[in-house]
Enzyme design. Structure first.
Site, PDB file in Angstrom:
ATOM      1  N   ASP A  80      -8.426  -3.144  14.140  1.00 62.33           N
ATOM      2  CA  ASP A  80      -9.806  -3.393  13.712  1.00 62.33           C
ATOM      3  C   ASP A  80      -9.885  -4.523  12.700  1.00 62.33           C
ATOM      4  O   ASP A  80     -10.915  -4.719  12.060  1.00 62.33           O
ATOM      5  CB  ASP A  80     -10.431  -2.120  13.135  1.00 62.33           C
ATOM      6  CG  ASP A  80      -9.687  -1.577  11.919  1.00 62.33           C
ATOM      7  OD1 ASP A  80      -8.673  -2.186  11.511  1.00 62.33           O
ATOM      8  OD2 ASP A  80     -10.117  -0.544  11.372  1.00 62.33           O
ATOM      9  N   ASP A 138       0.828  -1.200   0.000  1.00 61.69           N
ATOM     10  CA  ASP A 138       0.000   0.000   0.000  1.00 61.69           C
ATOM     11  C   ASP A 138       0.862   1.250   0.000  1.00 61.69           C
ATOM     12  O   ASP A 138       2.086   1.182   0.138  1.00 61.69           O
ATOM     13  CB  ASP A 138      -0.962   0.011   1.201  1.00 61.69           C
ATOM     14  CG  ASP A 138      -0.321  -0.539   2.477  1.00 61.69           C
ATOM     15  OD1 ASP A 138       0.882  -0.324   2.675  1.00 61.69           O
ATOM     16  OD2 ASP A 138      -1.032  -1.174   3.270  1.00 61.69           O
ATOM     17  N   HIS A 190      -8.041  -4.827   9.923  1.00 62.17           N
ATOM     18  CA  HIS A 190      -7.741  -4.521   8.525  1.00 62.17           C
ATOM     19  C   HIS A 190      -6.465  -5.211   8.079  1.00 62.17           C
ATOM     20  O   HIS A 190      -5.557  -5.470   8.870  1.00 62.17           O
ATOM     21  CB  HIS A 190      -7.708  -3.013   8.267  1.00 62.17           C
ATOM     22  CG  HIS A 190      -6.542  -2.268   8.837  1.00 62.17           C
ATOM     23  ND1 HIS A 190      -6.667  -1.378   9.874  1.00 62.17           N
ATOM     24  CD2 HIS A 190      -5.233  -2.251   8.496  1.00 62.17           C
ATOM     25  CE1 HIS A 190      -5.498  -0.853  10.150  1.00 62.17           C
ATOM     26  NE2 HIS A 190      -4.597  -1.373   9.329  1.00 62.17           N
ATOM     27  N   GLU A 220      -9.992  -1.762   4.972  1.00 64.36           N
ATOM     28  CA  GLU A 220     -10.682  -1.478   6.224  1.00 64.36           C
ATOM     29  C   GLU A 220     -11.945  -2.338   6.359  1.00 64.36           C
ATOM     30  O   GLU A 220     -12.396  -2.942   5.372  1.00 64.36           O
ATOM     31  CB  GLU A 220     -11.052   0.005   6.276  1.00 64.36           C
ATOM     32  CG  GLU A 220      -9.862   0.954   6.242  1.00 64.36           C
ATOM     33  CD  GLU A 220      -9.154   1.107   7.581  1.00 64.36           C
ATOM     34  OE1 GLU A 220      -9.186   0.170   8.393  1.00 64.36           O
ATOM     35  OE2 GLU A 220      -8.557   2.170   7.813  1.00 64.36           O
TER      36      GLU A 220
END
Length: 260
Positions: free
Chosen positions: A135, A66, A137, A142
């Site tokens: 979370d 990314d 991801h 996400e």
């Protein structure tokens, strides 16, 4: 999915063992590189093995997961700069062998399509290093991301921006809102996935990934569907796993010839 639990130092060494075994067997292998805190000890170990044991990256290629959108090429937290600092400049990758999504492209959609094409043209990723967000991801996919997604632009959650503020002098407002990320479908095409997680803050996400149902709300849970996933955890990151004792026993009695 193989889950291996040890100390944080062992996590880095085990991941380095997997990378080294691949490069010794296939010097021209394609690696997938992650940023963030999780792989830093691994990169230190790989740099040490390069310097002390002759581990070479000279024929290898690498693709980053990314990149932030909108950071200047000179920004120290641009992921291409981070990988250069933490790994590429410390080993012997050939010039141009490490690739990243173009977060400064004028045509974002075209840049994402070109990145997907570059991975395909390289023959796909042989070993992909991964971390996991608090979370759940994976890369910057996400919660709510499509399990079949490809490289694309994503908007970061406020939780992720808060988590990443530590890289921007604690200022969450300085963290870009948008990123380019390999999709979950893209990541799942790598032949071997090696995920590292340390610290109690990752424990719930690890539990959901390993022992929960496969759900877009916990994107890393998609790894349950991959045929060759290695999850390397320290005791704190494994603290929510109901099957932790079983995973420890399995590793203790695993035949040495199997490797990771």
């Amino acid at each position: 999915m193989e889950v291996v639990i040890g100390s944080a130092a062992q996590v880095a060494r085990w991941a380095a063992d997997a990378v080294e075994a691949l490069l010794r067997a296939r010097p021209d292998a394609v690696l997938g590189l992650a940023t963030g805190s999780s792989p830093l000890a691994l990169y230190d170990e790989l740099a040490r093995r390069h310097a002390e044991a002759g581990l070479s990256f000279a024929r290898a290629r690498a693709f980053l997961l990314d990149e932030y959108v909108g950071l200047s090429p000179e920004h120290p937290e641009r992921y291409r700069a981070v990988i250069e600092r933490e790994l590429a400049s410390r080993v012997d990758f050939a010039e141009g062998a490490v690739h990243a999504p173009d977060g400064g492209a004028a045509d974002i959609a075209a840049a994402c399509a070109a990145y997907e094409a570059a991975i395909r043209e390289a023959g796909g990723v042989d070993l992909q290093i991964l971390g996991i967000g608090t979370d759940g991801h994976l890369a910057f996919n996400e919660p709510g991301s499509s399990l079949a997604s490809r490289t694309r632009i994503k908007t970061l959650t406020e939780q992720t921006r808060q988590d990443n503020a530590r890289f921007f002098d604690g200022d969450a407002d300085a963290v870009p809102r948008h990123v380019l990320t390999q999709g979950l479908g893209t990541i799942m095409e790598a032949r071997h996935l090696v995920l590292l997680a340390t610290g109690r803050a990752k424990a719930e996400a690890v539990h959901r990934m390993v022992e929960g149902g496969v759900s877009a709300m916990w994107p890393a849970s998609v790894l349950q569907l991959h045929p060759h996933v290695t999850v390397l955890l320290d005791d704190a990151a494994a603290s929510r796993l109901q099957l932790a004792d079983h995973f420890r026993q399995t590793w203790a009695h695993k035949p040495a010839w199997q490797g990771l």
